[in-house]
Each structure stands twice: as structure tokens, then as C-alpha cells.
Design a protein around this motif. Structure first.
Motif, PDB file in Angstrom:
ATOM      1  N   ARG A 189       0.814  -1.200  -0.046  1.00 47.57           N
ATOM      2  CA  ARG A 189      -0.011  -0.003   0.086  1.00 47.57           C
ATOM      3  C   ARG A 189       0.951   1.296  -0.078  1.00 47.57           C
ATOM      4  O   ARG A 189       0.596   2.415  -0.699  1.00 47.57           O
ATOM      5  CB  ARG A 189      -0.899   0.085   1.301  1.00 47.57           C
ATOM      6  N   LEU A 190       2.020   1.199   0.848  1.00 47.53           N
ATOM      7  CA  LEU A 190       2.858   2.438   0.897  1.00 47.53           C
ATOM      8  C   LEU A 190       3.438   2.735  -0.601  1.00 47.53           C
ATOM      9  O   LEU A 190       3.688   3.738  -0.888  1.00 47.53           O
ATOM     10  CB  LEU A 190       3.772   2.423   1.973  1.00 47.53           C
ATOM     11  N   SER A 191       4.086   1.526  -0.917  1.00 52.27           N
ATOM     12  CA  SER A 191       4.665   1.386  -2.195  1.00 52.27           C
ATOM     13  C   SER A 191       3.695   2.117  -3.433  1.00 52.27           C
ATOM     14  O   SER A 191       4.239   3.047  -4.141  1.00 52.27           O
ATOM     15  CB  SER A 191       5.070  -0.003  -2.538  1.00 52.27           C
ATOM     16  N   ALA A 192       2.390   1.854  -3.421  1.00 55.12           N
ATOM     17  CA  ALA A 192       1.426   2.254  -4.407  1.00 55.12           C
ATOM     18  C   ALA A 192       1.248   3.780  -4.148  1.00 55.12           C
ATOM     19  O   ALA A 192       0.875   4.519  -5.114  1.00 55.12           O
ATOM     20  CB  ALA A 192       0.245   1.434  -4.342  1.00 55.12           C
ATOM     21  N   ARG A 193       1.568   4.220  -3.041  1.00 53.97           N
ATOM     22  CA  ARG A 193       1.258   5.717  -2.604  1.00 53.97           C
ATOM     23  C   ARG A 193       2.835   6.429  -3.094  1.00 53.97           C
ATOM     24  O   ARG A 193       2.767   7.665  -2.819  1.00 53.97           O
ATOM     25  CB  ARG A 193       0.793   5.845  -1.310  1.00 53.97           C
ATOM     26  N   GLY A 194       3.770   5.711  -3.726  1.00 53.78           N
ATOM     27  CA  GLY A 194       5.005   6.479  -4.001  1.00 53.78           C
ATOM     28  C   GLY A 194       6.185   6.280  -3.027  1.00 53.78           C
ATOM     29  O   GLY A 194       7.060   7.026  -3.117  1.00 53.78           O
ATOM     30  N   ASP A 253      -3.225   4.118   5.566  1.00 47.27           N
ATOM     31  CA  ASP A 253      -3.036   5.551   4.872  1.00 47.27           C
ATOM     32  C   ASP A 253      -3.146   6.476   6.025  1.00 47.27           C
ATOM     33  O   ASP A 253      -2.296   7.622   5.918  1.00 47.27           O
ATOM     34  CB  ASP A 253      -4.525   5.606   4.206  1.00 47.27           C
ATOM     35  N   GLU A 254      -3.387   6.134   7.289  1.00 47.41           N
ATOM     36  CA  GLU A 254      -3.083   7.384   8.263  1.00 47.41           C
ATOM     37  C   GLU A 254      -1.630   7.442   8.585  1.00 47.41           C
ATOM     38  O   GLU A 254      -1.229   8.621   9.059  1.00 47.41           O
ATOM     39  CB  GLU A 254      -3.921   6.994   9.726  1.00 47.41           C
TER      40      GLU A 254
END
Ligand SMILES: CC(C)(COP(=O)(O)OP(=O)(O)OC[C@H]1O[C@@H](n2cnc3c(N)ncnc32)[C@H](O)[C@@H]1O)[C@@H](O)C(=O)NCCC(=O)NCCS
Ligand SMILES: Nc1ncnc2c1ncn2[C@@H]1O[C@H](COP(=O)(O)OP(=O)(O)OP(=O)(O)O)[C@@H](O)[C@H]1O
Length: 206
Positions: A19-24, A186-187
């Protein structure tokens, strides 16, 4: 800023790091590096074969991970021997990969054995993905099709839940749904982004 992400086996680290990777966010994963350092023909693989014999190779000459896994989780001294060979190689390569992202505000380094190995004590933050042991065992059995006793011996080779939590600066509870884990991630992303943002450069004096 260096952010270590840890958690017991099958706690949900990959779900969080994806998830973090998908957010860059740049992610370096020591489980992947643990595979790179024993690639066919590598000096790391040669040393593992010297220690454990050619029986831990498959017919193509690659590491038979399942065979090695069964050995190391059955015998603590075998696990320690493997770690003594691999951990210095993993650490060196992980630090090299982290350094490639020096322009980023922060890098997430996934280290399953952070607490056990004492590696990366210089991390600025330690994020722990936390689940009860019974949930870890259920998810591990389902995902990897291992039997319960093998799952239990993997957990027994790792830090206890309280020991891991004692090292945390941030905890992600993954005892609920995957959607809840994504929301918590996300938080965390927002928090890390805020914490790591570099102060703007001071204006030049005329
Ligand atoms: C034993 C090996 C061959 C098993 O390979 P396999 O493909 O089945 O598992 P994989 O590498 O994907 O690891 C899965 C999980 O097992 C757990 N695990 C792996 N090694 C260890 C260990 N030495 N002690 C406790 N748990 C471990 C971790 O939770 C890890 O996330 C492999 O895990 C290995 O080489 N381990 C030693 C290197 C290491 O310590 N890796 C962890 C990264 S710091
Ligand atoms: N909240 C959840 N609800 C149900 N299943 C989940 C949840 N979180 C993760 N899983 C599942 O549990 C398994 C373990 O998750 P994941 O692979 O992210 O853990 P991991 O900590 O990276 O594992 P490993 O230690 O083996 O590298 C996967 O099959 C994943 O799809």
C-alpha cells in the motif's frame, strides 16, 4: 528518515508495504534481499551449501527453500548458522538499496526479524504490524499450506508479541479486516509524510 516495518510471520507486513509503495513511498524488503543473496551462483549460496550440504539444492541448482525451511525451524542451531551467514549479507545489501533513495523524505525498510536480529537499530521509527498469535497461525496455514506444527515452530523462532511491541514507535493493528488495515496504513502514510517533511530552505540573505 529510515522507517523500519516489522511484525511476526504472516502479520500483514507485505499488505502494508504494498500500500505504501502504491502511494509512492520507496520500499526496501529484506525478505526479497534474503532471496537475492542466495541466487544461483552467488557467494551466499555457496556458503549455505558448505554449511548445509548439497541436499538443500533442487534439481536446477537453486536453493530448495522449503527443504531449508524445514531444517532451520526444526533446529535452533541450524537457524543460527544460517543467520550468521545471511544476516551480514542482507544488511549490507539493504543499506546499499536504502542509500539509492537518498532524495526521498523517507524510506520504508521491511525487516521481519528487526527485534530478533538487532539489525537496523539506527531506524528513526519502528512500525509494528500487530496481530494475536492465533490469527498469525490461521493466516500462515491458509496462505502457505503449511501444517499447524510448522506454523507454531516458526512463531516460536520469533520474538514474542510484547517484545516486538516494546520496540514500536507506531503500531498497526491487523486483527480486523484488510480494509481496516488499509485505512490505518493511509493514516500512517500521512503521519510519516508530515514527520519527514524537510523544513523549507532558509531564504538567502540579500
Ligand atoms: C529459511 C528460509 C530459507 C525459508 O524460506 P521461505 O521462502 O520458506 O520463507 P521466506 O524467506 O519468504 O520467509 C518467510 C518468513 O519466515 C520468517 N523467517 C525467515 N527466516 C527466519 C529466521 N531465521 N528466524 C525466524 N523467522 C524467520 C519471517 O517471518 C519471514 O518473513 C528463509 O526464510 C531464509 O533464508 N531465512 C534466513 C534469512 C533471514 O533471516 N531472513 C529474514 C529477513 S531479515
Ligand atoms: N486483515 C486481514 N484479514 C484477512 N487476511 C489478511 C489480513 N491481512 C493480511 N491477510 C492475509 O494474511 C496473509 C499474510 O499477510 P502478508 O503476506 O501481508 O503478511 P507478511 O507479514 O508480509 O507475511 P511474511 O511474514 O510471511 O512475509 C496473506 O495471505 C494476506 O492476504
Amino acid at each position: 528518515m529510515l522507517v523500519a516495518l516489522t511484525g511476526g510471520v504472516a502479520s500483514g507486513k507485505t499488505s502494508v508495504s504494498d500500500r505504501l509503495s502504491a502511494r509512492g513511498v520507496p520500499v526496501v524488503d529484506t525478505d526479497l534481499i534474503a532471496r537475492q543473496v542466495v541466487a544461483p551462483g552467488s557467494p551466499g549460496l555457496n556458503r549455505v551449501v558448505e554449511a548445509f550440504g548439497p541436499e538443500i539444492l533442487d534439481s536446477s541448482g537453486a536453493l530448495d527453500r522449503r527443504a531449508l525451511r524445514e531444517r532451520v525451524f526444526a533446529r535452533p542451531e541450524a537457524r543460527e548458522r544460517l543467520e550468521a551467514i545471511l544476516h551480514p549479507l542482507i544488511e549490507k545489501e539493504a543499506r546499499r538499496q536504502v542509500a539509492l533513495h537518498r532524495e526521498a523524505d523517507y524510506v520504508v525498510l521491511v525487516v521481519p526479524l528487526l527485534v530478533e536480529s538487532g539489525l537496523f537499530k539506527d531506524a528513526d521509527r519502528v512500525v509494528v504490524v500487530d496481530v494475536p498469535e492465533s490469527v498469525q497461525i490461521e493466516r500462515l496455514v491458509e496462505r502457505d499450506n503449511v501444517d499447524r506444527s510448522q506454523a507454531e515452530s516458526m512463531l516460536a523462532a520469533q520474538a514474542t508479541r510484547p517484545n516486538r511491541l516494546a520496540a514500536a514507535t507506531d503500531v498497526l493493528d491487523n486483527s480486523g479486516s484488510i480494509e481496516e488495515l488499509m485505512e490505518a496504513t493511509d493514516e500512517l502514510y500521512e503521519k510519516l509524510t508530515r514527520l519527514s517533511r524537510r523544513p523549507p530552505r532558509a531564504p538567502r540573505m540579500p
